[in-house]
Design an enzyme around this catalytic site. Structure first.
Site, PDB file in Angstrom:
ATOM      1  NE  ARG A 195      15.103 -48.149 -18.780  1.00 51.37           N
ATOM      2  CZ  ARG A 195      15.027 -48.173 -17.467  1.00 51.37           C
ATOM      3  NH1 ARG A 195      14.290 -49.064 -16.861  1.00 51.37           N
ATOM      4  NH2 ARG A 195      15.682 -47.294 -16.725  1.00 51.37           N
ATOM      5  CB  VAL A 196      17.489 -53.812 -19.528  1.00 56.11           C
ATOM      6  CG1 VAL A 196      18.001 -54.355 -18.205  1.00 56.11           C
ATOM      7  CG2 VAL A 196      16.778 -54.916 -20.307  1.00 56.11           C
ATOM      8  N   GLY A 197      16.838 -51.520 -17.172  1.00 59.66           N
ATOM      9  CA  GLY A 197      17.436 -50.553 -16.249  1.00 59.66           C
ATOM     10  C   GLY A 197      18.580 -51.166 -15.458  1.00 59.66           C
ATOM     11  CG  ASP A 198      19.199 -49.457 -11.645  1.00 60.47           C
ATOM     12  OD1 ASP A 198      18.090 -49.210 -12.184  1.00 60.47           O
ATOM     13  OD2 ASP A 198      19.362 -49.389 -10.410  1.00 60.47           O
ATOM     14  N   GLY A 200      17.623 -45.698 -13.862  1.00 58.94           N
ATOM     15  CA  GLY A 200      18.506 -46.833 -14.108  1.00 58.94           C
ATOM     16  C   GLY A 200      19.702 -46.502 -14.970  1.00 58.94           C
ATOM     17  CB  THR A 225      12.684 -50.358  -8.210  1.00 61.08           C
ATOM     18  OG1 THR A 225      12.542 -50.116  -9.579  1.00 61.08           O
ATOM     19  CG2 THR A 225      13.695 -51.459  -7.954  1.00 61.08           C
ATOM     20  CB  THR A 230      15.239 -47.450  -6.177  1.00 62.64           C
ATOM     21  OG1 THR A 230      14.053 -47.188  -6.944  1.00 62.64           O
ATOM     22  CG2 THR A 230      15.282 -46.487  -5.000  1.00 62.64           C
ATOM     23  N   GLY A 231      15.848 -45.673  -8.747  1.00 60.97           N
ATOM     24  CA  GLY A 231      15.932 -44.378  -9.419  1.00 60.97           C
ATOM     25  C   GLY A 231      16.233 -44.568 -10.897  1.00 60.97           C
TER      26      GLY A 231
HETATM   27  N1  ASP Z   1      15.858 -48.324 -11.305  1.00 61.51           N
HETATM   28  C1  ASP Z   1      14.663 -48.701 -12.006  1.00 61.51           C
HETATM   29  C2  ASP Z   1      14.926 -48.654 -13.490  1.00 61.51           C
HETATM   30  O1  ASP Z   1      15.560 -47.739 -13.955  1.00 61.51           O
HETATM   31  C3  ASP Z   1      13.482 -47.850 -11.721  1.00 61.51           C
HETATM   32  C4  ASP Z   1      13.198 -47.520 -10.291  1.00 61.51           C
HETATM   33  O2  ASP Z   1      14.013 -47.698  -9.427  1.00 61.51           O
HETATM   34  O3  ASP Z   1      12.114 -47.061 -10.008  1.00 61.51           O
HETATM   35  O4  ASP Z   1      14.425 -49.518 -14.162  1.00 61.51           O
END
Ligand code: ASP
Length: 337
Positions: free
Chosen positions: A225-228, A251, A197, A248-249
């Protein structure tokens, strides 16, 4: 597809950019400045810097910066990215300016620049977030083009590989190789990672802050699915009196701990960006307990003075910082475990 190693070579040779792994410069209080997550951020920062050095607005910088990454054949940003487990590339993005205006899109398909659609949501609707078909319909009404269906060459290859087992083990890989848990393919066959991300935050010459975030989310995720990243307060938050934060990480966990907003509140209480990120990550560690090793979560922040910092749960996170024509630096983040 984007290769981290290839990129580092280019980054270190390129005029006006260099990499100092493991070294966070003591730098505080200058503006303008732009930060972005991961090493793709070096290229994105260059585009953002072009706006900032010409007295441009931080909002324009963070949009134009991450558009660079959306254009690349990255595994995890833009239409070239890995699909969900049903084979669709679905994109999430958010943007926020110095007036607390914000906009986001989630599960957007076949539109090349989700970040620009997020900006249109912010500027041309009374809403903050549009999702799925509605987001696409809105994008088309704003003059965006519907791109062709299907996967990039790299994504197609990875998806076919994933389909062989079709194991649904949602998770963000950790870059810390000693501590890898195979929740998702740790490295794609071209050497790139399975998540990258891009989140970008900037302080412009007028002292105004903005931020942006764009991603395809977790590779081979559940459809819908939706992340952060598109969630204001989780993946991104800007408060022009205090600072700007992007995450990032994993979500789900960043949402669970109100990631970006939590960091913001620590900064509001007077902590430096690095300490504020650390405190938030410590809170996540407390929530996750022994399961913390199974995830990665990373935060970066700048404050109103142009001081910056970042912190990750685990080893392996880096971010790009640019504050002059010849200062576009890759910083290895500190980490907790
Ligand atoms: N935060 C993003 C998600 O969970 C993924 C990422 O940061 O790589 O969609």
């Amino acid at each position: 597809m984007f290769s981290r190693r290839k990129f580092l070579q280019v980054g270190s040779l390129g005029i006006g950019s260099f990499s100092i792994a493991g070294f966070a410069p003591k730098y505080a209080g200058k503006k303008p400045i732009v930060l972005s997550t991961w090493d793709a951020g070096i290229r994105a920062n260059k585009a953002a810097w072009n706006v900032l050095k010409n007295n441009g607005r931080a909002l324009d910088a963070v949009e134009q910066g991450v558009m660079v990454t959306e254009n690349e054949q990255n595994c995890c940003v833009g239409l070239g990215a890995n699909p969900d487990r049903d084979g669709y590339v679905t994109l999430d993005a958010s943007i926020m300016d110095e007036f607390a205006n914000c906009g986001s899109v989630a599960c957007l398909e076949r539109i090349k620049h989700p970040i620009s659609v997020a900006r249109k949501v912010m500027e041309n609707t009374p809403h903050v977030m549009l999702v799925g078909q509605g987001a696409q319909q809105f994008a088309l009404s704003q003059g965006f083009t519907l791109e062709k269906d299907g996967l990039s060459e790299g994504a197609e290859r990875e998806y076919k590989k994933w389909l062989q087992k079709s194991e649904y083990k949602p998770g963000i890989n950790r870059e810390n190789k000693e501590n890898q848990i195979a929740a998702a393919p740790a490295r794609l066959s071209d050497g790139s990672w399975n998540h990258d991300t891009i989140g970008m935050i900037a302080l412009d010459a007028n002292g105004n802050l903005s931020g942006s975030c764009t991603t395809s989310g977790m590779g081979f995720k559940m459809r819908g699915r939706v992340g952060d990243s598109p969630i204001i307060g989780a993946g991104l938050f800007v408060d022009n009196e205090v600072g700007a934060v992007v995450a990032t990480g994993q979500g789900e966990d960043i949402i669970r701990m109100g990631g970006a907003h939590t960091v913001m509140e620590f900064m509001r209480q007077g902590l430096s960006p690095e300490m504020a990120c650390k405190k938030a990550i410590e809170r996540l560690l407390k929530i996750k307990g022994s399961k913390a090793k199974e995830i990665q979560a990373c935060m970066i922040a700048i404050n109103k003075q142009g001081t910056y910092g970042g912190y990750a749960l685990q080893k392996g996170f880096n971010y790009a910082v640019c504050y002059a024509d010849d200062k576009n630096i890759l910083v290895d983040s500190k980490f907790l475990i």
